[in-house]
Design an enzyme around this catalytic site. Sequence first.
Site, PDB file in Angstrom:
ATOM      1  N   ASN A   1       0.836  -1.198   0.000  1.00 11.89           N
ATOM      2  CA  ASN A   1       0.000   0.000   0.000  1.00 11.89           C
ATOM      3  C   ASN A   1       0.871   1.247   0.000  1.00 11.89           C
ATOM      4  O   ASN A   1       1.767   1.377   0.857  1.00 11.89           O
ATOM      5  CB  ASN A   1      -0.878   0.018   1.266  1.00 11.89           C
ATOM      6  CG  ASN A   1      -1.615   1.336   1.436  1.00 11.89           C
ATOM      7  OD1 ASN A   1      -2.539   1.635   0.687  1.00 11.89           O
ATOM      8  ND2 ASN A   1      -1.192   2.147   2.402  1.00 11.89           N
ATOM      9  N   GLU A   2       0.648   2.142  -0.940  1.00 11.17           N
ATOM     10  CA  GLU A   2       1.336   3.448  -0.981  1.00 11.17           C
ATOM     11  C   GLU A   2       2.821   3.334  -0.642  1.00 11.17           C
ATOM     12  O   GLU A   2       3.362   4.106   0.156  1.00 11.17           O
ATOM     13  CB  GLU A   2       0.643   4.446  -0.048  1.00 11.17           C
ATOM     14  CG  GLU A   2      -0.766   4.781  -0.496  1.00 11.17           C
ATOM     15  CD  GLU A   2      -1.408   5.954   0.242  1.00 11.17           C
ATOM     16  OE1 GLU A   2      -0.816   6.475   1.201  1.00 11.17           O
ATOM     17  OE2 GLU A   2      -2.520   6.347  -0.172  1.00 11.17           O
TER      18      GLU A   2
ATOM     19  N   TYR B   1      -7.577  11.474  -3.111  1.00  9.33           N
ATOM     20  CA  TYR B   1      -8.466  12.151  -2.149  1.00  9.33           C
ATOM     21  C   TYR B   1      -8.672  13.583  -2.627  1.00  9.33           C
ATOM     22  O   TYR B   1      -7.757  14.207  -3.170  1.00  9.33           O
ATOM     23  CB  TYR B   1      -7.837  12.139  -0.754  1.00  9.33           C
ATOM     24  CG  TYR B   1      -7.834  10.754  -0.126  1.00  9.33           C
ATOM     25  CD1 TYR B   1      -8.984  10.245   0.473  1.00  9.33           C
ATOM     26  CD2 TYR B   1      -6.699   9.954  -0.163  1.00  9.33           C
ATOM     27  CE1 TYR B   1      -8.998   8.971   1.036  1.00  9.33           C
ATOM     28  CE2 TYR B   1      -6.703   8.673   0.394  1.00  9.33           C
ATOM     29  CZ  TYR B   1      -7.857   8.191   0.994  1.00  9.33           C
ATOM     30  OH  TYR B   1      -7.869   6.930   1.547  1.00  9.33           O
TER      31      TYR B   1
ATOM     32  N   GLU C   1      -8.475   3.557  -3.189  1.00  7.64           N
ATOM     33  CA  GLU C   1      -8.804   4.501  -2.112  1.00  7.64           C
ATOM     34  C   GLU C   1      -9.218   5.795  -2.779  1.00  7.64           C
ATOM     35  O   GLU C   1      -8.428   6.371  -3.543  1.00  7.64           O
ATOM     36  CB  GLU C   1      -7.595   4.787  -1.203  1.00  7.64           C
ATOM     37  CG  GLU C   1      -7.269   3.684  -0.231  1.00  7.64           C
ATOM     38  CD  GLU C   1      -6.169   4.089   0.750  1.00  7.64           C
ATOM     39  OE1 GLU C   1      -6.102   5.281   1.143  1.00  7.64           O
ATOM     40  OE2 GLU C   1      -5.374   3.215   1.107  1.00  7.64           O
TER      41      GLU C   1
ATOM     42  N   GLN D   1     -13.135   5.666   3.747  1.00  7.88           N
ATOM     43  CA  GLN D   1     -13.280   4.284   4.147  1.00  7.88           C
ATOM     44  C   GLN D   1     -14.769   3.996   4.309  1.00  7.88           C
ATOM     45  O   GLN D   1     -15.575   4.850   3.961  1.00  7.88           O
ATOM     46  CB  GLN D   1     -12.504   4.066   5.438  1.00  7.88           C
ATOM     47  CG  GLN D   1     -11.000   4.355   5.248  1.00  7.88           C
ATOM     48  CD  GLN D   1     -10.144   4.062   6.465  1.00  7.88           C
ATOM     49  OE1 GLN D   1     -10.576   3.563   7.480  1.00  7.88           O
ATOM     50  NE2 GLN D   1      -8.854   4.408   6.350  1.00  7.88           N
TER      51      GLN D   1
HETATM   52  O1  AHR Z   1      -7.507   6.035   4.192  1.00  5.01           O
HETATM   53  C1  AHR Z   1      -6.598   6.696   5.021  1.00  5.01           C
HETATM   54  C2  AHR Z   1      -5.162   6.559   4.553  1.00  5.01           C
HETATM   55  O2  AHR Z   1      -4.990   7.238   3.343  1.00  5.01           O
HETATM   56  C3  AHR Z   1      -4.670   5.176   4.245  1.00  5.01           C
HETATM   57  O3  AHR Z   1      -4.252   4.499   5.387  1.00  5.01           O
HETATM   58  C4  AHR Z   1      -3.523   5.420   3.322  1.00  5.01           C
HETATM   59  O4  AHR Z   1      -3.310   4.364   2.421  1.00  5.01           O
HETATM   60  C5  AHR Z   1      -3.896   6.709   2.620  1.00  5.01           C
HETATM   61  O5  AHR Z   1      -2.859   7.620   2.629  1.00  5.01           O
END
Ligand code: AHR
Length: 504
Positions: A171-172, A243, A291, A348
């Site tokens: 992840n990332e 995001y 995400e 989430q």
């Molecule tokens: O969803 C919150 C965080 O955002 C996650 O843990 C991470 O993968 C992303 O930066």
Amino acid sequence: MQGKLTVNRMFTVGEAEKNLFGGFVEHMGRCVYNGLYEPSHPAADEDGFRKDVIDLIRELDMPVTRYPGGNFVSGYDWKDGIGEVSRRPLRAEYAWNALEPNRIGLDEFVKWCKKVNSEILYAVNLNTNTPKSAQELVEYANFAGRGHWSDRRRANGSAEPHGIKLWCLGNEVDGEWQIGHMTAAEYGRVAHETAKMMKMVDPDIRLCACGSSTGDMATFGSWEIEVLRHLFKDVDYLSIHMYFSNRDKDLPKYLSVPEQLDSRLRAAVAACDAVAAEKRSVKKIMIALDEWNVWYRGSVVYAPEDRWQCGKPLNEEIYDMSDVLVVGGALLSMLDNCDRLKIACLAQSVNVIAPIMTVNGGKCWKQTIFYPFRETSRFGRGTVLRSVVDSPVYAGGAKFCTPEIQFLRTAAVWRQEAGEITVFAINRAAEKMEFSAELQGFECTQVIDAIEIANPDMDAVNSAEKEAVAPEKIAADRYSLRGNQFVSELKPLSWNMFRIRVKS
Ligand code: AHR
């Protein structure tokens, strides 16, 4: 103002598959503990899961759920979360400075997913754990034969394999904030070996390579190319995260999120196809936006008094009406890019930047963004028709995005089995819009449903006590259908959905 959508039965983008409407559960804040799992709650079931939360997840119909993180994954050992619960270790959790009691692990999460009708997209820890640990995890989860780890699964109560088919290779990993951050070359090598070893256990699994965490990363673009050079044969998906925020308090710019997402998705596709060209291959690596959400109001660190505890609030974003237009719009971008975008996970699912909120020991309630997600998930699966939009434009001002933004954003989905076309339309103008949709090549017979979300106060929010933002029926005198021409008036700054019956 006028805005026109034209679609034609012959011109399609692709199939909007169910996994575009996934969720994400991370061991973080009150997502798991004091969120979907609260054994002392009156609505808890025999496994400690809140039934009211289960009902709302089912209402959103999330067919895939990414788990167990997120940044959490980078320090996590899945073996801590199996076997007799009372003997599992209590760990300091360094991604979020919390305490992890390991009461929920793989077997428990599999149970929850069955209750909400979701499959798991499991992210393995590649940062601080080994390829062997990932291989053992696949054996534990999926291996039907005898072996130490598959026997442990049986001993822990699951005779049948869990059959987890979707996996993220970390992840990332590109993020400096990550426990065990790596360069693209380091990650590419270890991910390739891990993929190989995981597939020795179960050759049918499908893997996602880590793409860039954000479009602002210094390595954005080059990361994807280098990683895919290592992983081209191993993976089916490139995973990206996005995001959105209105930190600048610039509503028109914020409302250009769908076009920002279009650009990001196209860039990801371009990277996949560039490596395919280099390899002289026709393989199409698909995109997993595993995400995505609006995220900027919450704090990324715990208040000092909440550190090193379990189930304390973190990043509990409260969504408003403007976020309905942005989340609803992002979903339209996903539909319009569904030829290559095959998985998307709203990040989430519960309490942490989430559509569903819970009160400890109390109610469970729907945020504003719950509604555009629910409606698009219910009525947005099918064949996406190519939208041709004619609308006045404004200057969006976001970087890495087309400069001119049309006030009207749409998507049209032909749900052939249901004999319906769903038309989604967002009016991003602060004035009402005369909206028309020409559905060429279709015989339209009836408007089945017309709904809008249109609270004029962009700051309006929902809470446990009050619901200020929710879909409402559009009165029949505000729309008409003549032949294949649909016309309706859209309120200023509104999200709208029209379901039109078509003859097959
Ligand atoms: O969803 C919150 C965080 O955002 C996650 O843990 C991470 O993968 C992303 O930066």
